[in-house]
Design a protein around this motif. Sequence first.
Motif, PDB file in Angstrom:
ATOM      1  N   ILE A   1      29.250  20.643  26.114  1.00  5.49           N
ATOM      2  CA  ILE A   1      29.690  21.814  26.860  1.00  5.49           C
ATOM      3  C   ILE A   1      31.210  21.934  26.703  1.00  5.49           C
ATOM      4  O   ILE A   1      31.942  20.976  26.955  1.00  5.49           O
ATOM      5  CB  ILE A   1      29.337  21.692  28.357  1.00  5.49           C
TER       6      ILE A   1
ATOM      7  N   THR B   1      34.321  22.573  28.044  1.00  8.45           N
ATOM      8  CA  THR B   1      34.835  22.703  29.404  1.00  8.45           C
ATOM      9  C   THR B   1      35.939  23.755  29.519  1.00  8.45           C
ATOM     10  O   THR B   1      36.083  24.388  30.570  1.00  8.45           O
ATOM     11  CB  THR B   1      35.378  21.343  29.888  1.00  8.45           C
TER      12      THR B   1
ATOM     13  N   GLU C   1      34.959  27.411  30.768  1.00 10.70           N
ATOM     14  CA  GLU C   1      34.193  27.610  32.004  1.00 10.70           C
ATOM     15  C   GLU C   1      34.492  28.969  32.634  1.00 10.70           C
ATOM     16  O   GLU C   1      33.574  29.708  33.023  1.00 10.70           O
ATOM     17  CB  GLU C   1      34.498  26.500  33.006  1.00 10.70           C
ATOM     18  N   LYS C   2      35.749  29.337  32.754  1.00  8.46           N
ATOM     19  CA  LYS C   2      36.087  30.616  33.387  1.00  8.46           C
ATOM     20  C   LYS C   2      35.509  31.789  32.609  1.00  8.46           C
ATOM     21  O   LYS C   2      35.004  32.757  33.206  1.00  8.46           O
ATOM     22  CB  LYS C   2      37.607  30.752  33.516  1.00  8.46           C
TER      23      LYS C   2
ATOM     24  N   SER D   1      31.792  31.955  33.287  1.00  5.83           N
ATOM     25  CA  SER D   1      31.566  32.452  34.645  1.00  5.83           C
ATOM     26  C   SER D   1      31.797  33.953  34.707  1.00  5.83           C
ATOM     27  O   SER D   1      31.039  34.686  35.364  1.00  5.83           O
ATOM     28  CB  SER D   1      32.493  31.738  35.632  1.00  5.83           C
TER      29      SER D   1
ATOM     30  N   ARG E   1      24.199  30.798  35.113  1.00  7.31           N
ATOM     31  CA  ARG E   1      25.431  30.916  34.328  1.00  7.31           C
ATOM     32  C   ARG E   1      25.260  30.297  32.947  1.00  7.31           C
ATOM     33  O   ARG E   1      25.524  30.942  31.918  1.00  7.31           O
ATOM     34  CB  ARG E   1      26.585  30.237  35.068  1.00  7.31           C
TER      35      ARG E   1
ATOM     36  N   ASP F   1      27.232  23.441  38.450  1.00 10.00           N
ATOM     37  CA  ASP F   1      28.624  23.850  38.628  1.00 10.00           C
ATOM     38  C   ASP F   1      29.603  22.860  38.014  1.00 10.00           C
ATOM     39  O   ASP F   1      30.817  23.063  38.093  1.00 10.00           O
ATOM     40  CB  ASP F   1      28.941  24.040  40.108  1.00 10.00           C
ATOM     41  N   ARG F   2      29.091  21.815  37.385  1.00  8.65           N
ATOM     42  CA  ARG F   2      29.960  20.882  36.659  1.00  8.65           C
ATOM     43  C   ARG F   2      29.863  21.234  35.181  1.00  8.65           C
ATOM     44  O   ARG F   2      28.905  20.887  34.512  1.00  8.65           O
ATOM     45  CB  ARG F   2      29.532  19.440  36.897  1.00  8.65           C
ATOM     46  N   PHE F   3      30.875  21.912  34.670  1.00  6.41           N
ATOM     47  CA  PHE F   3      30.812  22.509  33.343  1.00  6.41           C
ATOM     48  C   PHE F   3      31.274  21.513  32.272  1.00  6.41           C
ATOM     49  O   PHE F   3      32.384  21.570  31.748  1.00  6.41           O
ATOM     50  CB  PHE F   3      31.684  23.769  33.295  1.00  6.41           C
TER      51      PHE F   3
ATOM     52  N   SER G   1      28.391  27.801  25.235  1.00  8.47           N
ATOM     53  CA  SER G   1      29.650  27.500  25.924  1.00  8.47           C
ATOM     54  C   SER G   1      30.838  27.557  24.976  1.00  8.47           C
ATOM     55  O   SER G   1      31.981  27.643  25.434  1.00  8.47           O
ATOM     56  CB  SER G   1      29.572  26.120  26.582  1.00  8.47           C
TER      57      SER G   1
END
Length: 1003
Positions: free
Chosen positions: A446, A448, A451-452, A455, A616, A628-630, A674
């Motif tokens: 993933i 990281t 993430e934004k 989302s 998501r 919620d842990r990306f 991702s």
Amino acid sequence: MLEIASEEPRIPLATYRLQFNRLFPFDAATTAIPYLHRLGITDVYASSYLTATPGSLHGYDIANHNALNPDLGDAASYDRFVRALQAHGMGQILDVVPNHMGIAAAANAWWNDVLANGPSSSYADFFDIDWDPINRRLANRVLLPVLGDQFGRVLEAQQLRLEYADGAFRLWVYETHLPVEACSTIQILSVPLGELRTTLGDTPEFHEYQSIITALSHLPGPTERLPERVRERMQEQAVIRRRLARLVDTCPPVHVAIDDTVRLYNGTKGDSRSFDRLEALIDAQPYRLAYWRVAAEEINYRRFFDINDLAAIRMENPAVFREAHRLILQLLASGQITGIRLDHPDGLFDPPAYFQALQQERFTQVQRHRLAGETALSAAEREEALTAGRAEFAATCTPVPRQPGCRPLYLVVEKILAKGERLPTTWAVYGTVGYEFLNVVSGLWIHTANEKAMSAAYAAFTGLRTPFGDLAYESKQLIMQVSMSSELNVLGHALSRLAEQNRYSRDFTLNSLIAALREVIACFPVYRTYVNGRGDVSLQDRACVEVAVAFAKRRNPATNVSIFDFVRDVLLLRYPENADEASREAQRIFVHKFQQVTAPVAAKGVEDTAFYRYNRLTSLNEVGGEPDRFGITVAEFHAHCQARREQWPVGLSATSTHDTKRSEDVRSRIHALSEIPRNWRSAVGRWHRLNRRHIRELDGHPAPDRNDEYLLYQTLVGTWPLTEPADGGRAEFIARIQQYVLKAAKEAKWNTSWINPNEAYDEALTEFVARVLTPAPDNRFLADFLEFQQPVALVGMLNSLGQTLLKIAAPGIPDFYQGTEVWDFSLVDPDNRRPVDYLHRIRLLDGLSESIAKGNLAALVRELVHDWWDGRIKLYTIHQALGCRHRTPALFQVGEYVPLETAGEHADHLCAFVRRRATGAVLAVVPRLVHRLSEGGTRVPLGIEVWGDTRIVLSNDLLEERYLNVFTGRAAPVEADGFLAGELFADFPVCLLECARLETEPS
């Protein structure tokens, strides 16, 4: 000092899950054993194959713990399966289900005896039944929520009928037969008594008929609990049944009278009063038939989660433990099984005590076997030594210290560990089934940093911005409201009784206590705690309770904090100063019961609700995962592996299981999204516009809604076949996706649900899937989708190979779910329980073995990379890496785990480590986040031109060694400070290096 065990437990090198059902019986499994052995599997990890509800496709609804499931074959076929394993030196880990039993079928003799005899049944204490419930109408009765409609409608529709067979009356309810209690039998037999007196007169037959009624009237009552009276009731009932059967069979007038009486009881359609007699009979039973919708509020037996057909058993009862494990212990003693996997231990009253009891039984078997060889001892001396040994084992191993003799049985548990939670090292187990590894290793792929952006893409398409933590809280609240309100009410009343015993808490109202419990459970950060009263509350358990109460206070600022403090003190076994022993015991029992509730609320609320609401990046929505842990960093992965090697080196390492929401290969593809959040956002927006014409409007809302549509597109990215399906394969694929999205929507419980299905929405959803996936001249979506998906599939392939190698090389026992040794794009059950084509896999392995035997591995791997879509590349990776494990088993089980530094242009795109002992070392290197390195998923990233100066840095002692690439057979060229990634990945996309001087160890 006692020699704790004379035999070491068998520790597997690699396990393989076989999912038994009537489509995959013992004989089918037997044919797969030679193939699995050649692949490198050492132990089969078998789903439960004890007698289950007939026709069960999963086997977790056990109806008889002490017999093999006849749906899977007979004893001879099971013996053939075991002999095949033993002939290949393979072990067998059995999935044991200690928490519950299936009660839907007549095969469950324990449950049927409870229904026939109520609290006086020999098995009344086997099930977790509240015989003194809040609803006084259910006192000494079991609520059976099995009716499809209100009781009166079902009764007058003649869907409830009285029947007679073999000396007993029974109630026919749909496809099930329920027993009729003895006192009711007296009433039935008394109806034709006058008629038979006239017909038979003063004959032996009439006197026998009267005698049977008299015998029934003298049975011990249905609420009698003394063991000797219970046994008397059981024995006498059996005698009476035989007498009545014999009389009915030999005396035609009695036969006719019984038939006429049954017809009278069953009423006449259209005549409401004619059903009064049957209604009264049903009301007199030790069970109450009810509409299935009342289960959430009134059910008085503990269930597995909220499934009415799965009743919890009281494994803390020594009689239950003994009876439920007779066959399992026999299989262990005979060597037919060599280890145990425990399903859902969090449902047990006292899980650690249960683990210890299993180890105690295994120790006893081992000692009994050893003492049997002591011919100089008499039988009495052997029993005396065995008794002394058991006592010393219990004293030495409770709590279990970290010493080998205290774990004579290889035992792993299906324990879901939340973020920050640690498996207690005092547990008498060898680790978990590996969900924590699954989620950690998934996180490596993933991106990281994005993430934004991911989302924002999700929020822009769906309009949903609620944080996952809030969704999980809301989902737990929903479950407690619609599915488990009865369990919550029972806890609330028990807590109220505790509150009344102290002047400082007596004024808390029942409603306020139930509300406080609901909030604390909804805020609970783990599945459950393990407070048992045998010692101090552990720091971890104390922290979990404190956190839950703190969050409950924060979410309820208008509630008096003292009520939350009271709940906290009860859960942490802080006894009131004036509490006597009876009060303390009541508090301990409450805490155990509370702990048995939090786990199913978490499972149903988070795994089976919130995970289907928060879409998501759905590859993160996995059992034990945190959506919620990306992702995680490479350093975090290394830290996890180092801790695992120190604490649980032989726990299982899973990447797919029978309970995963998506197979490892599906997740690996979705992980790749991702890396391309902007491309993904653009694509889903475009696909929505292309497919908008297929969306219905229901009550002013779209069907499917945006969230379900977003889930569908991710699902298609993850599951799209690698080749165009033939011979009806397209229709089959569409049906699979329809079944999945329908299940997902019902689990989410927003637009439809299992309890309250919205048929219009369900139809719109499945129709949408069919329309967007059916080729047509005007279907522009499919071409656009495939152009996007195919590069993602290549990146997903690389992700999957990387996590497969890490699973094999990292600390832990690599576990493979059936069929996943080649590409497998399955979704949640029942999709992941489809039959596996082992003939195809055998042919693939045969071909690979022939090529390996020729010795030109470099040419072979180039071919595998070119034809990666056929699955051989994954099969080859597993076969070769497991071969390395077989050559040096101790290195992988206990060898050091040392992270390796990476440097250069693409250093962040590597994960590398070494496993080493004094005898040598093995290095594993895998690429990650390779979308850009693969030129957008258009090529496999091989060679110096891709990796440039990227390198793996070695310490001086490692630089002195020579290494062979397990996959290519080539020597790995060592540079000044290590390896160039481009050299390691010259021909193959993952790398396992074996020290050339590594000594082969005995397996």
